[in-house]
Design a protein around this motif. Sequence first.
Motif, PDB file in Angstrom:
ATOM      1  N   VAL A 161       0.828  -1.213   0.000  1.00 38.09           N
ATOM      2  CA  VAL A 161       0.000   0.000   0.000  1.00 38.09           C
ATOM      3  C   VAL A 161       0.862   1.263   0.000  1.00 38.09           C
ATOM      4  O   VAL A 161       0.511   2.275  -0.617  1.00 38.09           O
ATOM      5  CB  VAL A 161      -0.951  -0.013   1.219  1.00 38.09           C
ATOM      6  CG1 VAL A 161      -1.642   1.337   1.388  1.00 38.09           C
ATOM      7  CG2 VAL A 161      -1.992  -1.117   1.069  1.00 38.09           C
ATOM      8  N   SER A 162       2.010   1.201   0.659  1.00 35.81           N
ATOM      9  CA  SER A 162       2.871   2.391   0.717  1.00 35.81           C
ATOM     10  C   SER A 162       3.437   2.764  -0.649  1.00 35.81           C
ATOM     11  O   SER A 162       3.762   3.931  -0.883  1.00 35.81           O
ATOM     12  CB  SER A 162       4.016   2.157   1.708  1.00 35.81           C
ATOM     13  OG  SER A 162       4.920   1.179   1.229  1.00 35.81           O
ATOM     14  N   GLN A 163       3.549   1.820  -1.548  1.00 38.73           N
ATOM     15  CA  GLN A 163       4.178   2.084  -2.847  1.00 38.73           C
ATOM     16  C   GLN A 163       3.386   3.086  -3.699  1.00 38.73           C
ATOM     17  O   GLN A 163       3.946   4.097  -4.141  1.00 38.73           O
ATOM     18  CB  GLN A 163       4.390   0.766  -3.596  1.00 38.73           C
ATOM     19  CG  GLN A 163       5.366  -0.176  -2.903  1.00 38.73           C
ATOM     20  CD  GLN A 163       5.476  -1.513  -3.608  1.00 38.73           C
ATOM     21  OE1 GLN A 163       5.229  -1.649  -4.811  1.00 38.73           O
ATOM     22  NE2 GLN A 163       5.833  -2.558  -2.861  1.00 38.73           N
ATOM     23  N   PRO A 164       2.089   2.852  -3.976  1.00 33.53           N
ATOM     24  CA  PRO A 164       1.357   3.856  -4.766  1.00 33.53           C
ATOM     25  C   PRO A 164       1.185   5.184  -4.051  1.00 33.53           C
ATOM     26  O   PRO A 164       1.095   6.235  -4.695  1.00 33.53           O
ATOM     27  CB  PRO A 164       0.002   3.180  -5.025  1.00 33.53           C
ATOM     28  CG  PRO A 164      -0.137   2.131  -3.984  1.00 33.53           C
ATOM     29  CD  PRO A 164       1.253   1.676  -3.695  1.00 33.53           C
ATOM     30  N   ILE A 165       1.139   5.166  -2.710  1.00 33.49           N
ATOM     31  CA  ILE A 165       1.003   6.435  -1.977  1.00 33.49           C
ATOM     32  C   ILE A 165       2.189   7.345  -2.264  1.00 33.49           C
ATOM     33  O   ILE A 165       2.040   8.521  -2.614  1.00 33.49           O
ATOM     34  CB  ILE A 165       0.866   6.174  -0.466  1.00 33.49           C
ATOM     35  CG1 ILE A 165      -0.471   5.524  -0.149  1.00 33.49           C
ATOM     36  CG2 ILE A 165       1.008   7.484   0.324  1.00 33.49           C
ATOM     37  CD1 ILE A 165      -0.664   5.174   1.319  1.00 33.49           C
TER      38      ILE A 165
END
Length: 409
Positions: free
Chosen positions: A104-108
Amino acid sequence: MSDSGVVINEFGLPSNPAEDDGPRILGATLAITTLALIAYLTRMYVRLIMVRNVGLDDYFMSLAIALVVSGQGVIWGSIVYGAGRHMGDIPLEHISTGLKLNFVSQPIFLIAICVTKLAVGATLLRIASTKFYRRLILGIMGFMAFYTTGCFFTVVLQCTDIRALWDQSIPQNCWSQSTLKGLSYTNVALNILTDLLLALIIPIPMLWNLNVNRRTRFSLIFALSLGAFACAAAFIKVGFLVNYGKTGDWLWDSRDISIWTVMECNTGIIAGSLPALRPLFKKVLGTSLGYGNASSGRITGSGYIRQDTLKSKTRKSMVTGKSGTDETSSERAFNYYEMNDHKAAEGNGKTQGVDGATFFVTEVDARSSDESVHRVKPLAVSPGPNRRGGAEGITKTTTMTVDYIARQA
């Protein structure tokens, strides 16, 4: 830390309980995020309280800091569930949650980096004095939005069922690691290119020819060039992509990638916020150094500089049909003008306003290579209506920013 002590445990997972980089991840990311948040809050104080002028760059930066703070919360959660440790040292019931939060942290941060650069681009648009630079900056901003959108879809569509990335019960039907690495390298390369364009290649020649005093010019160039540190962070991140996922130790392999991704984004926020802090620096330095008195056209310890806007009408020629000023470049250039050595009273006109405020209207000299721009005559700020006569013609309302020294009671 070295991976020399890593062994494969009974579940077939790499293990070394002595290695735990979770605290390092949290410390590094939380520190730089805090600095970026302080820079943003100071920026908004200047824009909302001091100059009372919020622009598109502030909206972009607000979105960027919201994404960064949210991403920091996700990273914190991923550390709780195993990020920074080897897969064999994480409780089995935590692995799935840790992998999900890591994903989830990647696209954010992918979107946050793009929005941060859009904010820097919008800042450059404020001071771009020619159509060439405005079109070039807008083109880069559009390109960034386009390729970031493409990268976002490659992240979320890399598997037929994206849950396979953190749920071992779902069959793996994903792109190969070589394909994903190739896409990652492409994204990093484009980030480095746009960092260089927005931090060095465009600002230096554009600001070098801006009609402001030398101190202002160099301070703006220095502030924006700090964005090159974001470029350096992207370079460092490339070295950690090489071994990412080779042994399936995802939460351990991602530790440095997470740190430098957060560094890259937050460094951009800090560098992009510094130019907006110039009114605060002028107020603090003016108070501490004591610039004479207001009657001599200098800043006093009891006054402050504030930028505001006024509307003036520029008469169009009935013969040529062209405006006497390039209102777009003038408006944007004015946002970063400062009084040349604070001696506006002698060369650019001075008049008393309400509450004893002294207004100094700076003369516009924004020239363009592809359009006719003439010098604007000094304006007189008057509380009454404009009663000057003149030939009939077409008028256009333009917005102009003026500096004034407001005396405190």
